[in-house]
Design a protein around this motif. Structure first.
Motif, short mmCIF file in Angstrom:
data_model
loop_
_atom_site.label_atom_id
_atom_site.label_comp_id
_atom_site.label_asym_id
_atom_site.label_seq_id
_atom_site.Cartn_x
_atom_site.Cartn_y
_atom_site.Cartn_z
N GLY A 27 0.72 -1.16 0.00
CA GLY A 27 0.20 0.13 0.08
C GLY A 27 0.82 1.33 -0.05
O GLY A 27 2.11 1.21 0.00
N SER A 28 0.16 2.46 -0.06
CA SER A 28 1.03 3.71 -0.08
C SER A 28 0.32 4.68 0.92
O SER A 28 -0.71 4.42 1.47
N GLY A 29 1.09 5.21 1.74
CA GLY A 29 0.82 6.31 2.75
C GLY A 29 2.28 6.97 3.39
O GLY A 29 3.11 6.72 2.80
N ASP A 30 1.83 7.57 4.55
CA ASP A 30 2.83 8.14 5.15
C ASP A 30 3.44 7.49 6.63
O ASP A 30 2.53 6.84 7.19
N MET A 31 4.64 7.37 6.54
CA MET A 31 4.97 6.57 7.71
C MET A 31 5.73 7.69 8.84
O MET A 31 6.62 8.61 8.42
N THR A 32 5.23 7.83 10.24
CA THR A 32 5.77 8.78 10.99
C THR A 32 6.41 7.85 12.19
O THR A 32 5.95 7.26 12.74
N ILE A 33 7.70 8.50 12.51
CA ILE A 33 8.52 8.01 13.43
C ILE A 33 8.45 9.08 14.63
O ILE A 33 8.73 10.21 14.33
N VAL B 74 8.35 12.48 9.13
CA VAL B 74 7.24 11.83 8.33
C VAL B 74 7.94 11.43 6.93
O VAL B 74 8.57 12.34 6.40
N LEU B 75 7.82 10.24 6.34
CA LEU B 75 8.18 9.92 5.01
C LEU B 75 7.07 9.16 4.33
O LEU B 75 6.50 8.53 4.90
N ALA B 76 6.81 9.53 3.09
CA ALA B 76 6.06 8.90 2.13
C ALA B 76 6.24 7.54 1.82
O ALA B 76 7.69 7.47 1.39
N VAL B 77 5.48 6.44 1.80
CA VAL B 77 5.70 5.14 1.44
C VAL B 77 4.78 4.87 0.28
O VAL B 77 4.01 5.06 0.40
N ALA B 78 5.52 4.32 -0.61
CA ALA B 78 4.90 3.97 -1.94
C ALA B 78 4.78 2.48 -2.03
O ALA B 78 5.54 1.85 -1.59
#
Length: 95
Positions: free
Chosen positions: A11-17, A41-45
């Motif tokens: 899936g696609s979305g944002d990952m926040t650490i 935050v980084l975008a993940v595709a």
């Protein structure tokens, strides 16, 4: 810094650490006692299979000796169903 590596992304979305701390003598089981020091935050595709995501935080001092430290991970959507995520963290004690 925190580095995250994943095998299969579906899936696609944002990952926040996030970097979260609590001072001594605070109840760690009460979420209201934790302080969120910083998030990145980084975008993940969905095409990011086997990608390495590197989250770099500021050089500001986030915690003191004796503080509890927690790293939080929150995704904005289901990025992988069931798969392994490998995470490593590096802390500089002399910011």
């Amino acid at each position: 810094s925190v580095t995250v590596r994943v095998s299969s992304v579906t899936g696609s979305g944002d990952m926040t650490i996030g970097v979260n701390t609590i001072a001594p003598n605070g109840n760690p089981f009460s979420t209201g006692n934790w302080t969120e020091e910083e998030t990145e935050v980084l975008a993940v595709a969905s095409t990011d299979d086997y990608h390495v995501f590197h989250f770099a935080f500021s050089n500001a001092k986030h915690f003191d000796s004796g503080d509890l430290l927690a790293i939080s991970i929150q995704n904005s959507s289901d990025l992988s169903s069931t798969t392994y995520w490998y995470v490593s963290a590096e802390f500089d004690s002399n910011p």
